[in-house]
Scaffold this motif. Structure first.
Motif, PDB file in Angstrom:
ATOM      1  N   ILE A  95      40.225  83.656 -13.312  1.00 57.76           N
ATOM      2  CA  ILE A  95      41.513  82.466 -12.877  1.00 57.76           C
ATOM      3  C   ILE A  95      42.577  84.205 -12.484  1.00 57.76           C
ATOM      4  N   VAL A  96      42.801  83.934 -10.970  1.00 50.23           N
ATOM      5  CA  VAL A  96      43.957  84.388 -10.903  1.00 50.23           C
ATOM      6  C   VAL A  96      44.793  84.129  -9.976  1.00 50.23           C
ATOM      7  N   ARG A  97      46.168  84.361 -10.446  1.00 47.11           N
ATOM      8  CA  ARG A  97      47.752  83.542  -9.584  1.00 47.11           C
ATOM      9  C   ARG A  97      47.435  84.552  -8.217  1.00 47.11           C
ATOM     10  N   SER A  98      47.323  84.194  -7.206  1.00 49.66           N
ATOM     11  CA  SER A  98      46.978  84.138  -5.917  1.00 49.66           C
ATOM     12  C   SER A  98      46.891  84.054  -5.278  1.00 49.66           C
ATOM     13  N   ASP A  99      46.430  83.507  -3.896  1.00 45.65           N
ATOM     14  CA  ASP A  99      45.407  83.689  -2.935  1.00 45.65           C
ATOM     15  C   ASP A  99      44.652  84.116  -2.534  1.00 45.65           C
ATOM     16  N   ALA A 100      43.409  83.581  -2.008  1.00 48.59           N
ATOM     17  CA  ALA A 100      42.040  84.335  -1.770  1.00 48.59           C
ATOM     18  C   ALA A 100      42.548  85.850  -0.881  1.00 48.59           C
ATOM     19  N   GLU A 101      43.296  85.198   0.299  1.00 49.93           N
ATOM     20  CA  GLU A 101      43.459  86.450   1.184  1.00 49.93           C
ATOM     21  C   GLU A 101      44.351  87.440   0.559  1.00 49.93           C
ATOM     22  N   THR A 102      44.924  87.305  -0.471  1.00 55.53           N
ATOM     23  CA  THR A 102      45.521  89.020  -1.154  1.00 55.53           C
ATOM     24  C   THR A 102      44.850  89.596  -2.196  1.00 55.53           C
ATOM     25  N   VAL A 103      43.962  88.156  -2.638  1.00 55.86           N
ATOM     26  CA  VAL A 103      43.440  89.021  -3.708  1.00 55.86           C
ATOM     27  C   VAL A 103      42.003  90.621  -3.459  1.00 55.86           C
ATOM     28  N   ALA A 124      49.257  97.076  -9.176  1.00 52.68           N
ATOM     29  CA  ALA A 124      50.255  95.853  -9.346  1.00 52.68           C
ATOM     30  C   ALA A 124      49.530  94.184 -10.509  1.00 52.68           C
ATOM     31  N   VAL A 125      48.646  95.390 -11.561  1.00 52.37           N
ATOM     32  CA  VAL A 125      48.576  94.552 -12.369  1.00 52.37           C
ATOM     33  C   VAL A 125      49.093  95.282 -13.430  1.00 52.37           C
ATOM     34  N   ASP A 126      49.745  94.732 -14.280  1.00 48.46           N
ATOM     35  CA  ASP A 126      50.119  95.075 -15.996  1.00 48.46           C
ATOM     36  C   ASP A 126      49.168  94.555 -16.898  1.00 48.46           C
ATOM     37  N   GLU A 127      48.047  95.392 -17.409  1.00 48.77           N
ATOM     38  CA  GLU A 127      47.051  95.102 -17.952  1.00 48.77           C
ATOM     39  C   GLU A 127      47.576  95.041 -19.225  1.00 48.77           C
ATOM     40  N   ARG A 128      48.791  94.336 -19.690  1.00 50.75           N
ATOM     41  CA  ARG A 128      49.553  94.322 -21.137  1.00 50.75           C
ATOM     42  C   ARG A 128      49.801  93.025 -20.945  1.00 50.75           C
ATOM     43  N   GLU A 129      50.982  92.458 -19.488  1.00 53.61           N
ATOM     44  CA  GLU A 129      51.426  91.470 -19.719  1.00 53.61           C
ATOM     45  C   GLU A 129      50.621  90.796 -18.627  1.00 53.61           C
ATOM     46  N   ASP A 130      49.606  91.025 -17.688  1.00 52.99           N
ATOM     47  CA  ASP A 130      49.133  89.941 -16.374  1.00 52.99           C
ATOM     48  C   ASP A 130      48.168  89.614 -16.729  1.00 52.99           C
ATOM     49  N   VAL A 131      47.077  90.532 -17.892  1.00 59.25           N
ATOM     50  CA  VAL A 131      45.750  89.619 -18.144  1.00 59.25           C
ATOM     51  C   VAL A 131      45.792  89.297 -19.331  1.00 59.25           C
ATOM     52  N   THR A 132      44.924  88.123 -19.520  1.00 64.42           N
ATOM     53  CA  THR A 132      45.546  87.335 -20.781  1.00 64.42           C
ATOM     54  C   THR A 132      44.117  87.066 -20.660  1.00 64.42           C
ATOM     55  N   ARG A 133      43.512  86.215 -21.942  1.00 62.32           N
ATOM     56  CA  ARG A 133      42.277  85.509 -21.824  1.00 62.32           C
ATOM     57  C   ARG A 133      43.088  84.383 -22.242  1.00 62.32           C
ATOM     58  N   VAL A 134      42.642  82.591 -21.463  1.00 58.61           N
ATOM     59  CA  VAL A 134      42.522  81.367 -21.754  1.00 58.61           C
ATOM     60  C   VAL A 134      41.170  81.101 -22.131  1.00 58.61           C
ATOM     61  N   ASN A 135      41.471  79.696 -23.218  1.00 62.30           N
ATOM     62  CA  ASN A 135      40.052  78.938 -23.452  1.00 62.30           C
ATOM     63  C   ASN A 135      40.194  78.112 -22.406  1.00 62.30           C
ATOM     64  N   ALA A 185      38.602  82.296 -20.300  1.00 60.54           N
ATOM     65  CA  ALA A 185      38.846  83.013 -19.414  1.00 60.54           C
ATOM     66  C   ALA A 185      38.781  83.653 -19.057  1.00 60.54           C
ATOM     67  N   THR A 186      39.335  84.839 -18.505  1.00 61.17           N
ATOM     68  CA  THR A 186      39.915  85.960 -17.568  1.00 61.17           C
ATOM     69  C   THR A 186      40.859  85.045 -16.638  1.00 61.17           C
ATOM     70  N   ASN A 187      42.485  85.312 -17.198  1.00 57.81           N
ATOM     71  CA  ASN A 187      43.248  84.739 -16.635  1.00 57.81           C
ATOM     72  C   ASN A 187      44.481  86.003 -15.799  1.00 57.81           C
ATOM     73  N   VAL A 188      44.577  86.576 -15.151  1.00 60.89           N
ATOM     74  CA  VAL A 188      44.917  87.691 -14.278  1.00 60.89           C
ATOM     75  C   VAL A 188      46.737  86.930 -13.311  1.00 60.89           C
ATOM     76  N   ASP A 189      47.557  87.287 -13.651  1.00 67.97           N
ATOM     77  CA  ASP A 189      48.785  87.101 -12.987  1.00 67.97           C
ATOM     78  C   ASP A 189      49.329  88.333 -11.900  1.00 67.97           C
TER      79      ASP A 189
END
Length: 454
Positions: free
Chosen positions: A74-82, A235-246, A259-263
């Motif tokens: 899961i990525v918090r963004s839109d597809a174009e930005t990704v 732009a991605v902070d490994e400790r704050e922006d990348v987590t795992r969610v069930n 699932a990997t959750n990236v903000d």
């Protein structure tokens, strides 16, 4: 007739020992487990934090709530930005691919069994620890390119009072070789314009020349690979922006439900999975130790077997291995460098070497051999070796049970053809029971596979 039964029995044992046995023992995904069905009237929707919209955490080939392909990023963004972030910060330049994905049914103009579709992720029983963790992985190259693949449907809920619905993917990406080994990603954008998230399903797969399909190997390696690529974005902070969610979608393949959750905050991107390295060790006893263990009877048997080796045996070994590996290498080379050829054209050009070239070459070479049993064992053994070398070429380490059975059958079929072509088998008639049985089994297996029955 009695001799033919002996040859057939030996081939079946050889196929199991050298193809079926190792695959069943060492492959974590050989168990073919039927997908679990969810309650179609009330499927459980996952809603990303801060969003009204959500998604059902599986993909499917049809509009049915079967738990087949688990979503895992899961990525918090839109597809174009990704995509833009990947283009700007990847270590390799992105390129467009013109693959028109096809499955075996397109070659035979038939509809295949749904369970054999290229990206159905079903089977396997490996489970990882269900512990929420943050990943701290080193950056890696990002050679992703846009890809085509079989359509898979996601069930999305806009969350604003509108009804949930099935939809096709927003985009597909790949890293690797179409006719070799690749990581494949499908991504789906939020159905609500006010919510910015993209959910993805990523997996690793290889092209199977015997079935003319992409076979999914698993999702875990691809997920870690994608995490590495996402973390390489400044732009991605490994400790704050990348987590795992069930997401509670464990079960298919080696999926563990996390699932990997990236903000990405202002600049978002998607993708998951890290490339797990494979370490294979081959331990061989020292020659002196082997000599010490051999008795005089053993040495006599080895000398007798050596005396039976003919030049044709070596030619047969080289031919079978060359055809199998040659098709794999040529497929990758043509896909990479022959831009005028579509994937359909490449398959039509190379598949006859497998379907026709392999049995015909085996027959012609085996005609010069004397013993039925020797010819059969050499042909089957050579194909078994070629199959394992091909698996090594695509870094394959897991197989569904139907593929294991199919490989065992083609190994037996080629051995029967070789045994039926040997001189002692053709003394009375060139058409004998071994040869006819081998041809019939070869045709049934390959045609049955193309039509989705195997």
């Amino acid at each position: 007739m009695r001799r033919s039964i002996v040859v057939t029995a030996v081939l079946v044992i050889l196929a199991f020992l050298f193809v079926g046995g190792p695959s069943l023992l060492f492959s974590p995904s050989t168990a073919d487990i039927a997908p679990e069905k969810a309650d179609a009237s009330d499927p459980e929707i996952v809603t990303p934090d801060g969003s009204e919209s959500g998604f059902w955490p599986y993909l499917n080939a049809r509009e049915a709530h079967e738990k087949r392909s688990p979503l895992n990023v899961i990525v918090r963004s839109d597809a174009e930005t990704v995509v833009r972030q990947l283009q700007e910060h990847g270590d390799k330049e992105w390129k467009e691919t013109d693959h028109d994905h096809f499955d075996a049914e397109e070659l035979v103009n038939s509809t295949t069994n749904g369970s054999d579709d290229e990206d159905d992720i079903v089977g396997g029983d490996l489970a990882s620890e269900d512990t929420e963790t943050e990943q701290f992985l080193s950056p890696t190259e990002v050679p992703w390119s846009t890809a085509d693949g079989a359509t898979r449907l996601a069930y999305l809920d806009p969350g604003n009072g509108d009804d949930a619905y099935w939809t096709t993917e927003t985009l597909q990406l790949e890293d690797g070789e179409y006719y070799g080994y690749r990581y494949h990603i499908r991504l789906y954008e939020s159905p609500n314009p006010d919510d910015q998230w993209v959910v993805m399903q990523t997996h690793s797969e290889h092209f199977d020349w015997f079935t003319l399909r992409h076979r999914v190997d698993g999702v875990e390696q691809a997920q870690y690979r994608l995490e590495k690529d996402l973390m390489s974005i400044p732009a991605v902070d490994e400790r704050e922006d990348v987590t795992r969610v069930n997401l509670g979608n464990s079960g298919p393949s080696d999926a563990n439900g996390w699932a990997t959750n990236v903000d990405l905050v202002s600049a978002a991107l998607l993708f998951t999975l890290g490339l797990a390295t494979r370490r294979d060790r081959l331990l061989e006893p020292a020659k002196s130790e082997l000599d010490e263990r051999l008795t005089e009877t053993d040495r006599t048997r080895i000398e007798a077997a050596t005396d039976r080796i003919e030049a044709g045996h070596l030619v047969l070994v080289g031919t079978v291995i060359t055809i199998i590996l040659g098709v794999r290498v040529m497929g990758v080379a043509l896909d990479r460098h022959a831009g005028v050829l579509s994937v359909h054209m490449i398959a039509a050009l190379l598949y006859p070497f497998i379907a026709l070239g392999l049995p015909i070459s085996t027959y012609l070479i085996a005609r010069g051999l004397t013993s039925r049993l020797d010819a059969a064992v050499v042909a089957s053994g050579s194909l078994a070796v070629a199959i394992w070398l091909d698996y090594g070429f695509v870094n394959l380490h897991s197989l569904p049970i139907d593929v294991v059975v199919q490989r065992m059958l083609v190994v037996v079929a080629l051995g029967l053809i070789a045994g039926g072509a040997a001189k002692r088998a053709t003394r009375n008639s060139p058409l004998n029971d071994l040869l006819l049985a081998g041809i019939a089994l070869w045709v049934i297996v390959l045609v049955g596979t193309l039509f989705g029955y195997l």
